[in-house]
Design a protein around this motif. Structure first.
Motif, PDB file in Angstrom:
ATOM      1  N   ALA A 105      -4.042  -3.052   1.568  1.00 52.05           N
ATOM      2  CA  ALA A 105      -4.366  -2.722   0.209  1.00 52.05           C
ATOM      3  C   ALA A 105      -4.242  -1.299  -0.160  1.00 52.05           C
ATOM      4  O   ALA A 105      -4.284  -0.912  -1.411  1.00 52.05           O
ATOM      5  N   GLY A 106      -4.397  -0.555   1.012  1.00 53.76           N
ATOM      6  CA  GLY A 106      -3.979   0.978   0.994  1.00 53.76           C
ATOM      7  C   GLY A 106      -2.616   1.306   0.757  1.00 53.76           C
ATOM      8  O   GLY A 106      -2.282   2.482   0.477  1.00 53.76           O
ATOM      9  N   GLU A 107      -1.666   0.496   0.795  1.00 55.82           N
ATOM     10  CA  GLU A 107      -0.349   0.975   0.460  1.00 55.82           C
ATOM     11  C   GLU A 107      -0.065   0.742  -0.815  1.00 55.82           C
ATOM     12  O   GLU A 107      -0.622   0.139  -1.559  1.00 55.82           O
ATOM     13  N   SER A 108       1.268   1.482  -1.207  1.00 51.64           N
ATOM     14  CA  SER A 108       1.598   1.633  -2.553  1.00 51.64           C
ATOM     15  C   SER A 108       2.634   0.401  -2.670  1.00 51.64           C
ATOM     16  O   SER A 108       2.944   0.111  -3.914  1.00 51.64           O
ATOM     17  N   ALA A 147       3.363 -15.855   2.432  1.00 49.57           N
ATOM     18  CA  ALA A 147       3.375 -14.665   1.583  1.00 49.57           C
ATOM     19  C   ALA A 147       2.412 -14.664   0.504  1.00 49.57           C
ATOM     20  O   ALA A 147       1.829 -13.613  -0.013  1.00 49.57           O
ATOM     21  N   MET A 148       2.117 -15.907   0.008  1.00 49.26           N
ATOM     22  CA  MET A 148       1.192 -15.963  -1.311  1.00 49.26           C
ATOM     23  C   MET A 148      -0.402 -15.859  -0.557  1.00 49.26           C
ATOM     24  O   MET A 148      -1.085 -14.834  -1.249  1.00 49.26           O
ATOM     25  N   VAL A 149      -0.605 -16.185   0.637  1.00 46.81           N
ATOM     26  CA  VAL A 149      -1.908 -15.913   1.257  1.00 46.81           C
ATOM     27  C   VAL A 149      -1.912 -14.346   1.265  1.00 46.81           C
ATOM     28  O   VAL A 149      -2.964 -14.004   0.946  1.00 46.81           O
ATOM     29  N   ALA A 150      -1.244 -13.732   1.678  1.00 50.45           N
ATOM     30  CA  ALA A 150      -1.116 -12.115   2.098  1.00 50.45           C
ATOM     31  C   ALA A 150      -1.118 -11.343   0.609  1.00 50.45           C
ATOM     32  O   ALA A 150      -2.153 -10.660   0.492  1.00 50.45           O
ATOM     33  N   ILE A 151      -0.264 -12.004  -0.328  1.00 50.43           N
ATOM     34  CA  ILE A 151      -0.575 -11.314  -1.643  1.00 50.43           C
ATOM     35  C   ILE A 151      -1.861 -11.503  -2.265  1.00 50.43           C
ATOM     36  O   ILE A 151      -2.325 -10.274  -2.781  1.00 50.43           O
ATOM     37  N   GLU A 152      -2.640 -12.512  -2.158  1.00 54.88           N
ATOM     38  CA  GLU A 152      -4.020 -12.832  -2.830  1.00 54.88           C
ATOM     39  C   GLU A 152      -4.854 -12.172  -1.984  1.00 54.88           C
ATOM     40  O   GLU A 152      -5.889 -11.453  -2.744  1.00 54.88           O
ATOM     41  N   ALA A 153      -4.838 -11.979  -0.586  1.00 57.56           N
ATOM     42  CA  ALA A 153      -5.965 -11.440   0.299  1.00 57.56           C
ATOM     43  C   ALA A 153      -6.119  -9.921  -0.184  1.00 57.56           C
ATOM     44  O   ALA A 153      -6.785  -9.129   0.104  1.00 57.56           O
ATOM     45  N   VAL A 154      -4.621  -9.405  -0.259  1.00 60.82           N
ATOM     46  CA  VAL A 154      -4.371  -7.963  -0.495  1.00 60.82           C
ATOM     47  C   VAL A 154      -4.799  -7.456  -1.884  1.00 60.82           C
ATOM     48  O   VAL A 154      -5.580  -6.622  -2.362  1.00 60.82           O
ATOM     49  N   ALA A 155      -4.093  -8.193  -2.645  1.00 59.90           N
ATOM     50  CA  ALA A 155      -4.214  -7.888  -4.252  1.00 59.90           C
ATOM     51  C   ALA A 155      -5.859  -7.901  -4.614  1.00 59.90           C
ATOM     52  O   ALA A 155      -6.031  -6.952  -5.474  1.00 59.90           O
ATOM     53  N   LEU A 157      -8.235  -6.824  -3.369  1.00 54.65           N
ATOM     54  CA  LEU A 157      -8.928  -5.647  -2.863  1.00 54.65           C
ATOM     55  C   LEU A 157      -8.494  -4.509  -3.601  1.00 54.65           C
ATOM     56  O   LEU A 157      -9.019  -3.345  -3.362  1.00 54.65           O
ATOM     57  N   VAL A 158      -7.450  -4.554  -4.524  1.00 53.96           N
ATOM     58  CA  VAL A 158      -6.863  -3.289  -5.171  1.00 53.96           C
ATOM     59  C   VAL A 158      -7.887  -3.009  -6.380  1.00 53.96           C
ATOM     60  O   VAL A 158      -8.048  -4.058  -7.083  1.00 53.96           O
ATOM     61  N   PRO A 159      -8.211  -1.830  -6.566  1.00 53.37           N
ATOM     62  CA  PRO A 159      -9.051  -1.484  -7.565  1.00 53.37           C
ATOM     63  C   PRO A 159      -8.742  -2.098  -8.756  1.00 53.37           C
ATOM     64  O   PRO A 159      -7.280  -1.690  -9.248  1.00 53.37           O
ATOM     65  N   GLY A 160      -9.424  -2.699  -9.523  1.00 54.65           N
ATOM     66  CA  GLY A 160      -9.110  -3.058 -11.078  1.00 54.65           C
ATOM     67  C   GLY A 160      -8.506  -4.451 -11.124  1.00 54.65           C
ATOM     68  O   GLY A 160      -8.247  -5.073 -12.147  1.00 54.65           O
ATOM     69  N   VAL A 161      -8.297  -4.971  -9.838  1.00 50.82           N
ATOM     70  CA  VAL A 161      -7.647  -6.708  -9.831  1.00 50.82           C
ATOM     71  C   VAL A 161      -9.044  -7.430 -10.348  1.00 50.82           C
ATOM     72  O   VAL A 161      -8.877  -8.297 -10.927  1.00 50.82           O
TER      73      VAL A 161
END
Ligand code: 4FV
Length: 234
Positions: A105-108, A147-155, A157-161
């Protein structure tokens, strides 16, 4: 954050990417997530993405050329100043955990590669992939759901989501503990009462009870987690 997905089934992501938190985060511009059709990176009449395995055996293997072309078009060439982290979802990958989701979640910019068939040509992995992640010890038909699992687990945690960041802080695996039981109205359902402490308004007692429940549930259901505090992801 930007997330690109390389897949032969981009249509599988349509509903997923426009629904709920992901949908509103994309609309709000907090997240940019896009699925790309691998066949767009083929140049033969049949738009071939797979071929028979060298050495024989069942099934097909994904060809290196379209994969490397697609990945380099989205992430640039592999190397220290690459603008994105390229992740192949595969059963041979490192087990995906909450701590890795927090780091990612810290990656751009992430580029996720969803395999199909028996897997991908190893040269595409060596030439263009930075990391392999596995969502679990079972075999699926494709990497799209991983890929969807990874997207949801990471997204999330992104501030504002997620609307209320507090709900992300205090949750299962945040500190290698399961969350304990949750309750909402009615106070009594089919004769079963919500624990009185939760209706007491005594926040210190509630916090203590929740911590005890979290430990108890973790000890009973996932004792393996108890030893995992803090060193996970190292
Ligand atoms: C998988 C997993 C997974 C294997 C063959 C796709 C499939 C097919 N990916 N975690 N478990 N992938 O089963 O990430 O290509």
């Amino acid at each position: 954050m930007r997330i690109d997905v390389v897949t032969i089934f981009p249509e599988l992501f349509e509903a997923f990417l426009r629904t709920s938190l992901l949908g509103s985060a994309r609309e709000a511009g907090v997240l940019a997530v896009e699925a790309h059709d691998l066949r767009r990176f083929t140049h033969d009449r049949h738009r071939s993405v797979d071929d028979v395995p060298y050495g024989g055996g069942p099934g097909m293997v994904m060809k290196p050329e379209p994969l490397v072309e697609a990945i380099e078009a989205l992430a640039g060439p592999k190397g220290p100043d690459r603008g994105a982290r390229v992740i192949l979802l595969s059963p041979q990958g490192t087990p995906f955990h909450q701590a890795r989701a927090v780091e990612l979640a810290g990656e751009s910019h992430l580029v996720l590669v969803a395999g199909r068939y028996e897997g991908v040509d190893q040269r595409a992995v060596e030439l263009a992939v930075d990391e392999e992640l596995a969502i679990g010890d079972y075999v699926l038909c494709g990497g799209e759901i991983p890929a969807m699992v990874a997207i949801e687990a990471v997204a999330r945690l992104v501030p504002g989501v997620v609307g209320n960041p507090a709900s992300v802080e205090t949750e299962s695996f945040g500190d290698a503990r399961l969350e304990g039981p949750q309750y909402t109205r009615p106070a009594v359902f089919r004769g079963l009462e919500v624990p009185a402490v939760l209706r007491s308004g005594n926040h210190a007692a509630i916090a203590r009870w929740r911590a005890e429940q979290a430990f108890e549930w973790t000890r009973r259901r996932r004792p393996d987690l108890l030893g995992r505090r803090r060193e996970e992801g190292s």
